[in-house]
Design a protein around this motif. Structure first.
Motif, PDB file in Angstrom:
ATOM      1  N   VAL A 168      25.821  17.936  18.055  1.00  0.00           N
ATOM      2  CA  VAL A 168      24.523  18.532  17.720  1.00  0.00           C
ATOM      3  C   VAL A 168      24.640  19.442  16.499  1.00  0.00           C
ATOM      4  O   VAL A 168      23.900  19.292  15.517  1.00  0.00           O
ATOM      5  CB  VAL A 168      23.961  19.319  18.926  1.00  0.00           C
ATOM      6  N   LEU A 169      25.578  20.419  16.555  1.00  0.00           N
ATOM      7  CA  LEU A 169      25.721  21.339  15.428  1.00  0.00           C
ATOM      8  C   LEU A 169      26.174  20.607  14.167  1.00  0.00           C
ATOM      9  O   LEU A 169      25.744  20.930  13.058  1.00  0.00           O
ATOM     10  CB  LEU A 169      26.725  22.446  15.783  1.00  0.00           C
ATOM     11  N   GLY A 170      27.039  19.604  14.341  1.00  0.00           N
ATOM     12  CA  GLY A 170      27.484  18.817  13.192  1.00  0.00           C
ATOM     13  C   GLY A 170      26.328  18.111  12.527  1.00  0.00           C
ATOM     14  O   GLY A 170      26.228  18.073  11.290  1.00  0.00           O
ATOM     15  N   SER A 171      25.425  17.544  13.317  1.00  0.00           N
ATOM     16  CA  SER A 171      24.259  16.855  12.741  1.00  0.00           C
ATOM     17  C   SER A 171      23.349  17.823  12.007  1.00  0.00           C
ATOM     18  O   SER A 171      22.814  17.508  10.937  1.00  0.00           O
ATOM     19  CB  SER A 171      23.479  16.142  13.853  1.00  0.00           C
ATOM     20  N   LEU A 172      23.170  19.019  12.554  1.00  0.00           N
ATOM     21  CA  LEU A 172      22.326  20.018  11.878  1.00  0.00           C
ATOM     22  C   LEU A 172      22.970  20.487  10.582  1.00  0.00           C
ATOM     23  O   LEU A 172      22.287  20.649   9.561  1.00  0.00           O
ATOM     24  CB  LEU A 172      22.074  21.199  12.812  1.00  0.00           C
ATOM     25  N   ILE A 173      24.272  20.728  10.624  1.00  0.00           N
ATOM     26  CA  ILE A 173      24.962  21.186   9.423  1.00  0.00           C
ATOM     27  C   ILE A 173      24.914  20.116   8.327  1.00  0.00           C
ATOM     28  O   ILE A 173      24.793  20.422   7.134  1.00  0.00           O
ATOM     29  CB  ILE A 173      26.425  21.559   9.758  1.00  0.00           C
ATOM     30  N   LYS A 174      24.974  18.835   8.740  1.00  0.00           N
ATOM     31  CA  LYS A 174      24.928  17.725   7.782  1.00  0.00           C
ATOM     32  C   LYS A 174      23.497  17.313   7.456  1.00  0.00           C
ATOM     33  O   LYS A 174      23.258  16.301   6.805  1.00  0.00           O
ATOM     34  CB  LYS A 174      25.713  16.535   8.335  1.00  0.00           C
ATOM     35  N   ARG A 175      22.532  18.109   7.959  1.00  0.00           N
ATOM     36  CA  ARG A 175      21.111  17.920   7.673  1.00  0.00           C
ATOM     37  C   ARG A 175      20.580  16.583   8.177  1.00  0.00           C
ATOM     38  O   ARG A 175      19.668  16.002   7.591  1.00  0.00           O
ATOM     39  CB  ARG A 175      20.828  18.104   6.179  1.00  0.00           C
ATOM     40  N   ASP A 176      21.134  16.078   9.253  1.00  0.00           N
ATOM     41  CA  ASP A 176      20.626  14.870   9.903  1.00  0.00           C
ATOM     42  C   ASP A 176      19.793  15.320  11.101  1.00  0.00           C
ATOM     43  O   ASP A 176      20.215  15.250  12.255  1.00  0.00           O
ATOM     44  CB  ASP A 176      21.784  13.971  10.345  1.00  0.00           C
ATOM     45  N   GLY A 177      18.583  15.779  10.814  1.00  0.00           N
ATOM     46  CA  GLY A 177      17.745  16.401  11.825  1.00  0.00           C
ATOM     47  C   GLY A 177      17.340  15.465  12.946  1.00  0.00           C
ATOM     48  O   GLY A 177      17.308  15.860  14.116  1.00  0.00           O
ATOM     49  N   TYR A 178      17.017  14.213  12.623  1.00  0.00           N
ATOM     50  CA  TYR A 178      16.575  13.274  13.653  1.00  0.00           C
ATOM     51  C   TYR A 178      17.706  13.038  14.665  1.00  0.00           C
ATOM     52  O   TYR A 178      17.477  13.042  15.880  1.00  0.00           O
ATOM     53  CB  TYR A 178      16.147  11.950  13.028  1.00  0.00           C
ATOM     54  N   ALA A 179      18.927  12.830  14.145  1.00  0.00           N
ATOM     55  CA  ALA A 179      20.069  12.609  15.038  1.00  0.00           C
ATOM     56  C   ALA A 179      20.326  13.842  15.907  1.00  0.00           C
ATOM     57  O   ALA A 179      20.629  13.719  17.098  1.00  0.00           O
ATOM     58  CB  ALA A 179      21.316  12.275  14.225  1.00  0.00           C
ATOM     59  N   ALA A 180      20.189  15.048  15.330  1.00  0.00           N
ATOM     60  CA  ALA A 180      20.393  16.280  16.100  1.00  0.00           C
ATOM     61  C   ALA A 180      19.378  16.371  17.233  1.00  0.00           C
ATOM     62  O   ALA A 180      19.715  16.711  18.370  1.00  0.00           O
ATOM     63  CB  ALA A 180      20.296  17.492  15.185  1.00  0.00           C
ATOM     64  N   GLY A 181      18.109  16.087  16.938  1.00  0.00           N
ATOM     65  CA  GLY A 181      17.073  16.127  17.958  1.00  0.00           C
ATOM     66  C   GLY A 181      17.323  15.127  19.077  1.00  0.00           C
ATOM     67  O   GLY A 181      17.163  15.437  20.265  1.00  0.00           O
ATOM     68  N   LYS A 182      17.727  13.912  18.700  1.00  0.00           N
ATOM     69  CA  LYS A 182      18.004  12.879  19.709  1.00  0.00           C
ATOM     70  C   LYS A 182      19.171  13.297  20.601  1.00  0.00           C
ATOM     71  O   LYS A 182      19.148  13.084  21.825  1.00  0.00           O
ATOM     72  CB  LYS A 182      18.331  11.560  19.000  1.00  0.00           C
ATOM     73  N   LEU A 183      20.186  13.913  20.010  1.00  0.00           N
ATOM     74  CA  LEU A 183      21.339  14.368  20.793  1.00  0.00           C
ATOM     75  C   LEU A 183      20.947  15.483  21.757  1.00  0.00           C
ATOM     76  O   LEU A 183      21.434  15.542  22.887  1.00  0.00           O
ATOM     77  CB  LEU A 183      22.446  14.851  19.858  1.00  0.00           C
ATOM     78  N   MET A 184      20.065  16.387  21.318  1.00  0.00           N
ATOM     79  CA  MET A 184      19.598  17.453  22.206  1.00  0.00           C
ATOM     80  C   MET A 184      18.907  16.880  23.428  1.00  0.00           C
ATOM     81  O   MET A 184      19.082  17.360  24.555  1.00  0.00           O
ATOM     82  CB  MET A 184      18.654  18.394  21.457  1.00  0.00           C
ATOM     83  N   VAL A 185      18.115  15.845  23.214  1.00  0.00           N
ATOM     84  CA  VAL A 185      17.403  15.207  24.334  1.00  0.00           C
ATOM     85  C   VAL A 185      18.384  14.465  25.237  1.00  0.00           C
ATOM     86  O   VAL A 185      18.343  14.580  26.462  1.00  0.00           O
ATOM     87  CB  VAL A 185      16.327  14.238  23.801  1.00  0.00           C
ATOM     88  N   ASP A 186      19.287  13.710  24.631  1.00  0.00           N
ATOM     89  CA  ASP A 186      20.216  12.876  25.407  1.00  0.00           C
ATOM     90  C   ASP A 186      21.180  13.704  26.251  1.00  0.00           C
ATOM     91  O   ASP A 186      21.617  13.261  27.314  1.00  0.00           O
ATOM     92  CB  ASP A 186      21.011  11.959  24.476  1.00  0.00           C
ATOM     93  N   THR A 187      21.553  14.894  25.750  1.00  0.00           N
ATOM     94  CA  THR A 187      22.538  15.711  26.470  1.00  0.00           C
ATOM     95  C   THR A 187      21.899  16.709  27.419  1.00  0.00           C
ATOM     96  O   THR A 187      22.612  17.391  28.162  1.00  0.00           O
ATOM     97  CB  THR A 187      23.429  16.482  25.476  1.00  0.00           C
TER      98      THR A 187
END
Length: 371
Positions: A250-269
């Protein structure tokens, strides 16, 4: 009782501060001068400066030590506080239309309780210090006090005394003794250390603020570089392999500015999610928009804004956030705020991105960077 007797026999307090005199109250005729004036006090314990009366292990008689002593009846007071906080969080989450259930307030209180209660056994803090010293063994710019385990009990912790200057002095002023170069070095040291704790070690000092950092010069290294000692290590966070991997993603996706992937990971986890498919899609698109709109910055350079916006989206779209994510993000925010005070122009991602890459490799994860 045997441990307390060793403490009584081996500890000799230093001069009491204030009146410049030693306390003449001798315990049990054993020649142990009781320290009466603490050099620091917190919600759980007070700290005194003392000296070893006789040698202990590799520490000769006269070695300066810090003695941390619990406040009386602290356990029942803390348990009462958590009972009240738990009831308040549960009540707020049940109020209709506020949607506070999705902020994991009660889960956060429970997680805070689980990491706070062990702090009431000071032997746990001694263990934490040994763990941090192992994790950062060989580092010349970061250090942790050495605990004297043989003199430590549930109510009393004894550790080597750290001489130095409070980090607060560097935060509050810039002069000939606190140069711009020194401030920038300290910001880099602090941020790098916290990133290593979060991404590489999964063992985070959960009470990091300038008051718990002491600065000195490492005289054992050529050039005597600045060194930061992190103290008061009773409060720590450790997630475990599975939750740590999710946090890294999650934090890696946010740091790499991949917001959609970060949001999906928050939901999945999330352990509990009442969101519809449409809500999930809108939540992920919302996180993606946050990253796009903030293209000039990075998650770790504006953690507070990100958390506020993410919590708003979570409430709006009924996505329950994991308490681990909130707590780790807040740890990032505290250190980001300290680093910004010392070094406003610091590029945080230059420190964070290598840590993210290492953590992803450690967990066998793959990802692409968005620059």
């Amino acid at each position: 009782l045997g441990n307390r007797e060793r403490q009584r026999r081996l500890l000799l307090s230093s001069e009491a501060e204030g009146d410049g005199k030693k306390n003449d109250d001798v315990a049990g005729g054993g020649g142990v001068v009781k320290p009466t004036i603490p050099i620091g006090s917190g919600c759980v314990a007070q700290v005194y400066k003392a000296r070893l009366r006789s040698s202990h292990g590799l520490h000769p008689a006269g070695t300066s030590v810090a003695v941390k002593v619990q406040h009386p009846r602290i356990l029942e007071k803390v348990c009462l506080d958590f009972y009240i906080m738990n009831k308040m969080a549960s009540l707020l989450e049940r109020i209709p239309y506020l949607n506070l259930d999705y902020l994991s307030m009660k889960d956060s209180v429970d997680q805070f309780r689980d990491i706070m209660l062990p702090q009431l056994d000071l032997r746990v803090e001694a263990h934490n210090l040994r763990r941090f010293r192992r994790d950062f063994e060989g580092e010349t710019r970061i250090a942790f006090p050495e605990p004297l385990v043989g003199l430590t009990s549930r109510e009393v912790l004894v550790e080597r005394f750290v001489e130095g200057e409070p980090m607060l002095n560097f935060v509050s002023k810039e002069d000939e003794h606190h140069s711009k170069k020194d401030r920038e070095e300290l910001a880099t040291i602090g941020l790098k250390t916290v990133m290593e704790m979060i991404f590489l070690h999964d063992f985070v000092h959960a009470d990091l603020h300038p008051g718990n950092m002491i600065v000195d010069r490492n005289k054992s290294v050529r050039g005597q570089p600045l060194r930061v000692h992190m103290i008061d290590c009773g409060l720590t966070v450790e997630l475990g392999e599975r939750d740590h991997m999710n946090l890294v993603r999650v934090l890696g996706s946010l740091i790499k500015r991949d917001g959609y992937a970060a949001g999906k990971l928050m939901v999945d986890t999330a352990k509990k999610c009442q969101a519809t498919e449409l809500d999930v899609e809108m939540f992920c698109r919302g996180i993606e928009k946050i990253c796009i709109d903030d293209e000039q910055n990075n998650f770790l350079e504006s953690v507070g804004d990100y958390i506020t916006d993410i919590c708003y989206l979570a409430c709006k779209h009924k996505v329950k956030l994991e308490a681990a994510f909130i707590n780790a993000a807040l740890a990032c925010e505290i250190m980001e705020g300290l680093a910004a005070s010392l070094y406003p122009d610091m590029k945080v991602q230059s420190v964070a991105l290598p840590m993210v890459l290492k953590a992803e490799m450690m967990h066998g994860l793959k990802g692409k960077f968005k620059w």
